[in-house]
Design a protein around this motif. Structure first.
Motif, PDB file in Angstrom:
ATOM      1  N   PRO A  33       0.806  -1.230   0.000  1.00 48.23           N
ATOM      2  CA  PRO A  33       0.000   0.000   0.000  1.00 48.23           C
ATOM      3  C   PRO A  33       0.834   1.272   0.000  1.00 48.23           C
ATOM      4  O   PRO A  33       0.334   2.336  -0.302  1.00 48.23           O
ATOM      5  CB  PRO A  33      -0.814  -0.107   1.303  1.00 48.23           C
ATOM      6  N   GLY A  70       3.063   1.844  -3.935  1.00 52.75           N
ATOM      7  CA  GLY A  70       2.263   2.273  -5.096  1.00 52.75           C
ATOM      8  C   GLY A  70       2.110   3.786  -5.164  1.00 52.75           C
ATOM      9  O   GLY A  70       2.501   4.411  -6.153  1.00 52.75           O
ATOM     10  N   GLY A 103      -4.033  -6.677  -6.498  1.00 53.79           N
ATOM     11  CA  GLY A 103      -3.290  -6.520  -5.261  1.00 53.79           C
ATOM     12  C   GLY A 103      -2.924  -7.911  -4.766  1.00 53.79           C
ATOM     13  O   GLY A 103      -3.289  -8.904  -5.404  1.00 53.79           O
ATOM     14  N   GLU A 138      -5.093  -0.246  -3.480  1.00 53.50           N
ATOM     15  CA  GLU A 138      -4.162  -0.050  -2.370  1.00 53.50           C
ATOM     16  C   GLU A 138      -4.904   0.336  -1.093  1.00 53.50           C
ATOM     17  O   GLU A 138      -4.617  -0.174  -0.006  1.00 53.50           O
ATOM     18  CB  GLU A 138      -3.145   1.040  -2.718  1.00 53.50           C
TER      19      GLU A 138
END
Lengths: 617, 174
Positions: free
Chosen positions: A113, A116, A243, A269
């Motif tokens: 997370p 990105g 993800g 994210e």
């Protein structure tokens, strides 16, 4: 315990060397001390003391006690400086290394997370700099298309609004699926209002199956962790963003922009950040993922095609202003020309004036040239002043009729012409007559101006034979220029000009420039006279080269073309002074120097000449 | 609502798709079997007061030419292993399939279905141990997609085995 030192007690405190206490006192104190030392009642305290002594001696710490004080100790140490951080740093580094060596996946999941947004921010900053100033405008014509769309609406049974929306929609994200990566089960699903969607659970499963199918069928071992990113069928595409634990799939109608990918990335994210534990321990219960609705809903984006009406309106406004501007300027010009024609008419209709030449310049100063008689009722200046033409915009060249200047000072009015000589001679425009005192008081006229050779010849014969009631030789035509003779002379003068081009097609040599300018001036003279005599002028530009080397025709043509380009540049845009230009290559067939065989002797042959070809209109 | 990914596995033409069609109303076309080897349906049911959604991955039948893609089993909660009771060789295929699943996807609860029980006169499977599958299966049922025999029970038994592994194997009868 046994003594009371308070002043309030009324007894003075005992001094240390004030003498021994009484035997009874000592006994009592000893009794109390003994009781304290040997009493079983204080056995627990004695045990505690022994334990404490043991702990201090062994240096061992109770883990529970350490756990209790460690947070505070770390906090205090951090507040005092970075000694603790320095001490822990190597150990933490090593721990991370070992953790990644053993199993990198938890670390990947943890930083997913974070990494990105960081990369995206860097990329978007770079892109923003690169594309700053670039203004994308997509405009289409509306009118014709709108008719087409109406027809299509009729044909397909849709409403015009529906067709319009679909056609003008650049893109619209119609549905977004959040899918559990491992099982393919749907976690959450959002859809645009009004969009009919199939069973999201099944679509989610099929999307996962398709992704698995593509991955199993086409990807290599290197791409094992990758997945399908985009599916496209006709005007609809499915954008997939993956993800570690969940996949976001967006069904997009139309051409989605690349920024859409960023929204999907950010959403996936965010979902991983906020629902990390729930995703990692997903057991089929998707109820908790209702909380991802805001992340998914922000991907439901759409964009219309840029409106065309604004652009069209602007274009029409600009075009309208331009037309209005041109119209206003043209109107002023026409008005100015009409006023000029009126002035010329006045000058021609007024007795005692002979207008030889007039040249109205639309945007600059205009010229008037002529003769006037002292018997004229007004001076030329008065006539111009009385007209609507601004005096300041006119260059006048007015002269008294030849032979009258000496008499003009005496204010003796010359006899007026009783006959219209101009009519008798059928004089063309540009030739004027003024009466003058002839020999022996006979009536005499002096003509001035310019006329075609044929008229002049005929007029001379008429005058010689006697004009009407006038005797022979009553009109002096010597002041009238023969335009045809002038044209022939000008053409001959032009043909005399030789423009030398000593090297290549280089026209920059001084002599070359000088001759070019002369040729241009003479060409303008020819053009002006050709216009007045009703001829169409074609300038033939002839290139000559030397006899040395090959491709003489090509060389010669190059010279001619170079000079022609110069002449085209000075050619008047329109009107009487215009000409056509033809180029011709004479090669080395018309040499100036025939004897020379060496390059320096031959160089004179490299030249350009001009011939004026005249054709009656 | 809790969702379960359930796979349908078995040899070619044992009646997997017919069983699913009996159980649910299919949305997607059968052509997906031949294109990507799987078709997905779903069925909602209630089990001991708990609402469940079974997402059924009906996998292409295995035969000499086609091998089931084991990736499709990823994340599955359990599977239905279907055998054609009139073709003993499909039982062997089922045994092999189960072995591959346990090797590649891990041990998952499954229910063994002996299908086409409506053709009882042509029944060809008499092995009481069913090559060891009966013991391993959460349940073994004689089913008929044609008559609807034990179809709902089959899916329910698997759901039960997944949700409550200690509930014990059920035994179906014709």
């Amino acid at each position: 315990m046994a003594t009371d030192a308070s002043p309030e007690s009324g007894t003075a405190p005992r001094e240390p060397d004030a003498g021994p206490p009484g035997a009874a006192d000592v006994d009592e104190a000893m009794q109390q001390l003994r009781a304290l030392l040997v009493s079983p009642a204080i056995e627990p305290e004695r045990e505690q003391v022994r334990q404490l002594r043991e702990e201090v001696r062994s240096g061992r710490v109770d883990p529970q006690q350490l756990a209790d004080v460690l947070p505070d100790a770390v906090r205090l140490s951090g507040a005092e400086g970075q000694r603790l951080a320095d001490a822990l740093s190597p150990t933490v580094d090593r721990a991370i290394e070992v953790s990644i060596e053993n199993n990198p996946q938890p670390m990947i999941d943890a930083i997913f997370p974070i990494i990105g947004p960081a990369i995206r921010k860097a990329v978007s900053d770079a892109l923003a700099k690169a594309v700053s100033g670039l203004n994308e405008t997509l405009e289409h014509s509306l009118s014709l298309q709108s008719v087409r769309w109406r027809l299509e609406a009729k044909r397909t049974g849709k409403t015009f609004a529906e067709v319009l929306m679909l056609k003008t929609l650049r893109y619209r994200v119609e549905q977004v699926f959040l899918i559990h990566a491992e099982t393919g089960l749907l976690l959450h699903h959002v859809v645009q209002p009004g969009v009919s969607a199939r069973d999201a659970d099944l679509v989610s499963g099929m999307l996962t199956a398709v992704t698995d199918f593509v991955r199993d069928s086409f990807t290599t071992a290197d791409d094992a962790g990758a997945g399908l990113q985009k599916l496209r069928v006709g005007g609809t595409s499915v954008w997939v963003e993956r993800g570690p634990h969940a996949v976001l799939a967006a069904a997009v109608r139309g051409e989605g922009p690349e920024q859409l990918r960023e929204f999907l990335e950010e959403s996936v994210e965010s979902v991983h950040q906020r629902f990390h534990d729930e995703l990692e321990h997903f057991d089929g219960d998707s109820a908790v993922f209702v909380g991802t609705e805001p992340d998914l809903a922000r991907c439901l984006r759409s964009a219309q095609m840029p409106s065309r009406s604004g652009g069209r309106l602007k274009r029409w406004l600009v075009a309208g202003l331009l037309i209005a501007g041109v119209g206003a300027v043209a109107g002023l010009g026409v008005q100015s020309h009409l006023r000029w024609r009126e002035l010329v008419r006045d000058l021609r209709g007024t007795r005692g004036f002979m207008l030889v030449d007039e040249n109205h310049n639309w945007w600059g100063r205009s010229q008037l040239t002529g003769f006037y008689s002292v018997t004229a009722p007004q001076s030329p200046g008065q006539i111009v002043t009385a007209s609507d033409v601004l005096e300041s915009e006119v260059d006048s060249d007015w002269r008294l009729f030849p032979g009258l200047e000496t008499r003009s000072g005496g204010n003796t009015p010359a006899p007026e012409a009783p006959v219209d000589v101009a009519a008798l001679l059928d004089a063309p425009e540009g030739v004027g007559f003024a009466s003058a005192a002839g020999a022996g008081g006979a009536q005499h006229w002096v003509a001035a101006g310019a006329a075609r050779g044929a008229w002049l010849e005929r007029a001379r014969q008429q005058v010689a034979a006697g004009l009407g009631s006038l005797g022979p030789g009553a009109v002096d035509l010597s002041g009238v220029t023969d335009l045809d003779a002038g044209l022939a002379a000008a053409a001959a003068a032009l043909a005399d000009v030789v423009v030398p081009v000593p090297e290549g097609v280089d026209l920059s040599a001084d002599l070359t420039r000088e001759r070019l300018a002369l040729a241009a001036r003479r060409a303008v003279d020819v053009a002006r006279l050709a216009s007045k005599t009703g001829h169409r002028l074609t300038l033939e530009v002839i290139g000559h080269t030397d006899a040395l080397g090959d491709s003489q025709a090509n060389q010669a043509l190059s010279l001619a073309q170079a000079v022609a380009a110069e002449l085209r540049a000075i050619r008047p845009a329109s009107g009487g002074g215009s000409w056509l230009i033809l180029t011709r290559a004479a090669g080395s067939s018309e040499p100036l120097v025939v004897d020379g065989v060496t390059a320096p002797e031959q160089v004179a042959n490299r030249r350009v000449t001009l011939v004026a070809r005249l054709e009656s209109r | 609502m809790k969702q379960l990914k359930i796979c349908m596995l078995g040899a070619f033409a044992v009646g997997k798709t017919s069983l699913v069609a009996r159980f649910v109303k299919s949305v997607f076309s059968e052509k997906y079997h031949s294109t990507i080897g799987v078709k997905i349906d779903k069925k909602q049911l209630s089990l001991a007061g708990q609402d469940l959604t079974l997402v059924l991955w009906d996998l292409e039948g295995e035969d000499d030419l086609v091998r089931v893609q084991m990736t499709y089993l990823r994340g599955a909660a359990g599977y239905l292993l279907v055998v054609d009771g009139t073709r003993p060789e499909t039982l062997e295929t089922a045994v092999l399939l189960r072995r591959r699943i346990e090797t590649e996807a891990g041990v998952l609860p499954f229910v063994l279905l002996l299908n086409k029980y409506d053709l009882a006169e042509r029944w060809a499977i008499n092995d009481p141990g069913l090559l060891g599958l009966r013991d391993a299966a959460a349940a073994t049922l004689n089913t008929s997609a044609k008559d609807g025999l034990n179809v709902d029970e089959a899916f329910t038994a698997l759901a039960q085995a997944v949700v409550d592994p200690g509930s014990g194997a059920a035994e179906g009868s014709a």
